[in-house]
Write a protein that holds these residues in place. Structure first.
Motif, mmCIF file in Angstrom:
data_model
loop_
_atom_site.group_PDB
_atom_site.id
_atom_site.type_symbol
_atom_site.label_atom_id
_atom_site.label_comp_id
_atom_site.label_asym_id
_atom_site.label_seq_id
_atom_site.Cartn_x
_atom_site.Cartn_y
_atom_site.Cartn_z
ATOM 1 N N PRO A 180 0.822 -1.218 0.000
ATOM 2 C CA PRO A 180 0.000 0.000 0.000
ATOM 3 C C PRO A 180 0.853 1.265 0.000
ATOM 4 O O PRO A 180 1.917 1.322 0.626
ATOM 5 C CB PRO A 180 -0.803 -0.106 1.300
ATOM 6 C CG PRO A 180 -0.639 -1.502 1.785
ATOM 7 C CD PRO A 180 0.613 -2.046 1.161
ATOM 8 N N GLY A 181 0.368 2.279 -0.712
ATOM 9 C CA GLY A 181 1.086 3.541 -0.815
ATOM 10 C C GLY A 181 1.363 4.179 0.527
ATOM 11 O O GLY A 181 2.408 4.808 0.721
ATOM 12 N N ILE A 182 0.449 4.028 1.478
ATOM 13 C CA ILE A 182 0.645 4.643 2.787
ATOM 14 C C ILE A 182 1.850 4.021 3.490
ATOM 15 O O ILE A 182 2.596 4.718 4.184
ATOM 16 C CB ILE A 182 -0.639 4.548 3.663
ATOM 17 C CG1 ILE A 182 -0.529 5.445 4.894
ATOM 18 C CG2 ILE A 182 -0.937 3.126 4.072
ATOM 19 C CD1 ILE A 182 -0.569 6.900 4.586
ATOM 20 N N LEU A 183 2.076 2.730 3.287
ATOM 21 C CA LEU A 183 3.238 2.070 3.888
ATOM 22 C C LEU A 183 4.533 2.610 3.279
ATOM 23 O O LEU A 183 5.486 2.898 4.003
ATOM 24 C CB LEU A 183 3.143 0.552 3.721
ATOM 25 C CG LEU A 183 4.243 -0.273 4.375
ATOM 26 C CD1 LEU A 183 4.292 -0.017 5.882
ATOM 27 C CD2 LEU A 183 4.024 -1.746 4.112
ATOM 28 N N ILE A 184 4.547 2.784 1.971
ATOM 29 C CA ILE A 184 5.718 3.355 1.292
ATOM 30 C C ILE A 184 5.973 4.768 1.813
ATOM 31 O O ILE A 184 7.110 5.155 2.092
ATOM 32 C CB ILE A 184 5.519 3.376 -0.238
ATOM 33 C CG1 ILE A 184 5.387 1.968 -0.786
ATOM 34 C CG2 ILE A 184 6.651 4.128 -0.928
ATOM 35 C CD1 ILE A 184 6.571 1.075 -0.558
ATOM 36 N N THR A 185 4.903 5.535 1.969
ATOM 37 C CA THR A 185 5.039 6.901 2.469
ATOM 38 C C THR A 185 5.605 6.911 3.884
ATOM 39 O O THR A 185 6.457 7.739 4.210
ATOM 40 C CB THR A 185 3.676 7.623 2.426
ATOM 41 O OG1 THR A 185 3.210 7.620 1.072
ATOM 42 C CG2 THR A 185 3.782 9.054 2.911
ATOM 43 N N LEU A 186 5.151 6.005 4.730
ATOM 44 C CA LEU A 186 5.669 5.925 6.096
ATOM 45 C C LEU A 186 7.151 5.552 6.108
ATOM 46 O O LEU A 186 7.930 6.112 6.875
ATOM 47 C CB LEU A 186 4.873 4.917 6.929
ATOM 48 C CG LEU A 186 3.472 5.354 7.336
ATOM 49 C CD1 LEU A 186 2.703 4.169 7.944
ATOM 50 C CD2 LEU A 186 3.521 6.518 8.309
ATOM 51 N N ILE A 187 7.536 4.632 5.247
ATOM 52 C CA ILE A 187 8.926 4.179 5.202
ATOM 53 C C ILE A 187 9.845 5.283 4.650
ATOM 54 O O ILE A 187 10.991 5.406 5.067
ATOM 55 C CB ILE A 187 9.051 2.897 4.349
ATOM 56 C CG1 ILE A 187 8.348 1.737 5.068
ATOM 57 C CG2 ILE A 187 10.504 2.542 4.075
ATOM 58 C CD1 ILE A 187 8.174 0.494 4.217
ATOM 59 N N THR A 188 9.315 6.086 3.747
ATOM 60 C CA THR A 188 10.136 7.107 3.081
ATOM 61 C C THR A 188 9.745 8.525 3.507
ATOM 62 O O THR A 188 9.960 9.481 2.758
ATOM 63 C CB THR A 188 10.005 6.976 1.553
ATOM 64 O OG1 THR A 188 8.643 7.198 1.177
ATOM 65 C CG2 THR A 188 10.463 5.607 1.065
ATOM 66 N N PHE A 189 9.239 8.672 4.723
ATOM 67 C CA PHE A 189 8.761 9.974 5.198
ATOM 68 C C PHE A 189 9.780 11.110 5.100
ATOM 69 O O PHE A 189 9.392 12.254 4.869
ATOM 70 C CB PHE A 189 8.217 9.863 6.632
ATOM 71 C CG PHE A 189 9.276 9.697 7.678
ATOM 72 C CD1 PHE A 189 9.806 10.804 8.322
ATOM 73 C CD2 PHE A 189 9.757 8.436 8.009
ATOM 74 C CE1 PHE A 189 10.798 10.655 9.288
ATOM 75 C CE2 PHE A 189 10.734 8.283 8.966
ATOM 76 C CZ PHE A 189 11.265 9.392 9.609
ATOM 77 N N PRO A 190 11.096 10.858 5.255
ATOM 78 C CA PRO A 190 12.024 11.996 5.127
ATOM 79 C C PRO A 190 11.924 12.686 3.764
ATOM 80 O O PRO A 190 12.082 13.901 3.665
ATOM 81 C CB PRO A 190 13.406 11.374 5.329
ATOM 82 C CG PRO A 190 13.147 10.140 6.124
ATOM 83 C CD PRO A 190 11.827 9.634 5.627
ATOM 84 N N GLY A 191 11.651 11.914 2.726
ATOM 85 C CA GLY A 191 11.519 12.492 1.396
ATOM 86 C C GLY A 191 10.322 13.418 1.275
ATOM 87 O O GLY A 191 10.388 14.450 0.606
#
Length: 175
Positions: free
Chosen positions: A3-14
């Motif tokens: 899920p996109g939200i998981l990717i966003t959480l993992i890459t939050f610094p970006g």
């Protein structure tokens, strides 16, 4: 499928760097900023609400500013650690954290479709010169292609390329 939200959480610094870049370029272009959210769990993951830019140049610079900032920051943060991992095969835990950080920041370099829409709306003005429309139309098209490409992990591929290209080129030159 992740899920996109998981990717966003993992890459939050970006996401955070992307929004800081928008805010920075608003300030540089003298466009008032009304509200900023650097990161949240939701869609969008971050945002900068600003006044409507007065010029086409302001629209363009604010829209593509994060591409430059995230790409450069991601490359610089990852470079020393990626070099250690690639060339010397001696990366420690901190090196892997810095490579993750660089990739995370670089993969959020692509402007969003909202950014593309903002850039394009600035060009709809009948006062916008035709040469500017001709130059910027492909940029807007590339932003939309990048958004579609994220379905196929284009943003991750870009992030890895930005973080690893410099060290890989340098390693080849030193070999």
């Amino acid at each position: 499928m992740i899920p996109g939200i998981l990717i966003t959480l993992i890459t939050f610094p970006g996401v955070i760097v992307h929004e800081i870049a928008h805010q920075l370029f608003c300030r540089l272009m003298r466009v008032a900023v009304f509200d900023v959210c650097y990161f949240r769990v939701g869609n969008p993951a971050g945002y900068v609400i600003h006044e409507t830019p007065r010029t086409n140049l302001q629209h363009l610079v604010i829209g593509i500013g994060p591409f430059l900032v995230n790409s450069i920051a991601g490359a610089l943060i990852a470079f020393p650690s990626a070099m250690a991992v690639i060339k010397f095969d001696a990366g420690g835990p901190l090196d892997y954290v810095l490579v993750w950080l660089g990739v995370s920041i670089a993969m959020h370099a692509f402007p969003s479709t909202g950014d593309a829409s903002s850039i394009w709306s600035g060009l709809k003005d009948h006062n916008a010169p035709i040469w500017l429309k001709i130059v910027v139309a492909p940029v807007v098209a590339l932003i939309y292609i990048g958004a579609i490409g994220s379905i196929f992990w284009l943003d991750l591929i870009y992030g890895i390329a930005v973080a690893m290209a410099g060290p890989m080129i340098l390693a080849k030159l030193l070999a």
